[in-house]
Scaffold this active site. Structure first.
Site, mmCIF file in Angstrom:
data_model
loop_
_atom_site.group_PDB
_atom_site.id
_atom_site.type_symbol
_atom_site.label_atom_id
_atom_site.label_comp_id
_atom_site.label_asym_id
_atom_site.label_seq_id
_atom_site.Cartn_x
_atom_site.Cartn_y
_atom_site.Cartn_z
ATOM 1 N N SER A 187 0.850 -1.192 0.000
ATOM 2 C CA SER A 187 0.000 0.000 0.000
ATOM 3 C C SER A 187 0.878 1.233 0.000
ATOM 4 C CB SER A 187 -0.885 0.017 1.248
ATOM 5 O OG SER A 187 -1.567 1.246 1.388
ATOM 6 N N TYR A 200 -2.787 -0.635 10.583
ATOM 7 C CA TYR A 200 -2.806 -1.080 9.184
ATOM 8 C C TYR A 200 -1.530 -0.657 8.463
ATOM 9 C CZ TYR A 200 -4.224 -1.129 4.235
ATOM 10 O OH TYR A 200 -4.276 -1.332 2.874
#
Length: 293
Positions: A187, A200
């Site tokens: 990500s 996260y």
């Protein structure tokens, strides 16, 4: 479609409609606008002919787009997903089988070690082998300041995003032959972490280290390992994260001024799984709408 489509206006630009998901990880049906998984646009050319792929989180979002693209490129696929995502998984299966390829659906929770083992065993047994492992499943939730996160929530994110990929790789390694490929969904949060996605972002940064270390090790076996780093992508996970205003302006801060669609990521995964990327390993491929890693 013309090759000269303006990328700023190819898809919906913010503000996005306010919307609600009943819980993690979210489903496709209530989303407005509906994500584009390449259902109408992706055209294959046998770049993955004969491959057998396992895609975790393959029911919706990026996972569905990858499954559709792989199938249209000639690969059979197995998808893992949570039982609550059965409706989305059935739609992914329909799209894969319409492309003339096999789709093995494997529901369950990847936080369970025995399920990680079952996912790999069923894939190999039903598809006859494993050529590409796509470690894509993940979860995220909006967090309060000062790391005010319950221990159980931290473990849910870490076990889903970090522990499961390690276990899946452990189980898959004996079946990965020279020429096989592992693709990790990292990500932009790996490099530019948001405070309200603290845990996260930590897992996604760790997945970059996982990719690079594994690529160094697996190269001696002829197995390539790479990652894709998506920017803001319009998937069910976004309205299920717990944001309100942030959903409305999601993707607005990219140079292209909008969120990406799952279909816009599929080509990156196809490339990394294909022979065109035979000398690419240990790479992190950004698909971010212009945001820097």
């Amino acid at each position: 479609m013309s090759p000269n489509v303006d990328p700023r206006t190819k898809y919906t630009r913010p503000p996005m409609p306010l919307q609600h998901q009943s819980g993690q990880p979210g489903t496709t049906e209530p989303m407005q606008p509906r994500p584009d998984h390449g259902e109408e646009s992706y055209r294959g050319s046998d770049r993955l002919a004969g491959q057998r792929a396992l895609i975790t989180g393959g029911d919706s979002g990026i996972g569905r787009a990858v499954a559709v693209a792989f199938a249209r490129e000639g690969a059979d696929v197995a998808i893992s997903y949570l039982p609550s995502e059965e409706e989305d998984a059935l739609e992914t299966e329909r799209l894969v089988t319409e492309a003339g390829r096999r789709c093995v659906r494997i529901p369950g929770d990847l936080r369970l070690e025995e399920h990680c083992r079952e996912v790999v065993e069923r894939t190999v047994a039903e598809l006859g082998g494993l050529d590409t492992l796509v470690l894509n499943a993940g979860t995220q939730s909006k967090r309060d300041p000062d790391a005010a996160i319950e221990r159980e929530e931290i473990l849910r994110v870490f076990e889903t995003n970090l522990v499961a990929p390690i276990l899946l790789m452990r189980e898959a390694a004996p079946d990965l032959r020279p020429g096989a490929s592992v693709i990790v969904s990292a990500s932009i949060q790996s490099f530019s972490p948001s405070p309200d996605l603290l845990d996260y972002a930590m897992t996604k940064a760790a997945l970059v280290a996982f990719t690079r270390a594994l690529a160094e090790e697996q190269g001696a076996r002829g197995v390539r390992v790479n990652a894709v780093a998506p920017g803001p992508i319009w998937t069910p996970l976004i309205p299920a994260t717990g944001w309100t205003e942030k959903v409305e302006h999601f993707g607005e801060d990219t140079p292209l001024g909008r969120p990406g669609q799952p279909a816009e990521l599929a080509g990156a995964y196809v490339y990394l799984a294909s022979e065109e990327a035979s000398y690419v390993s240990g790479a992190v491929l950004p698909v971010t709408g212009g945001k820097h890693l």
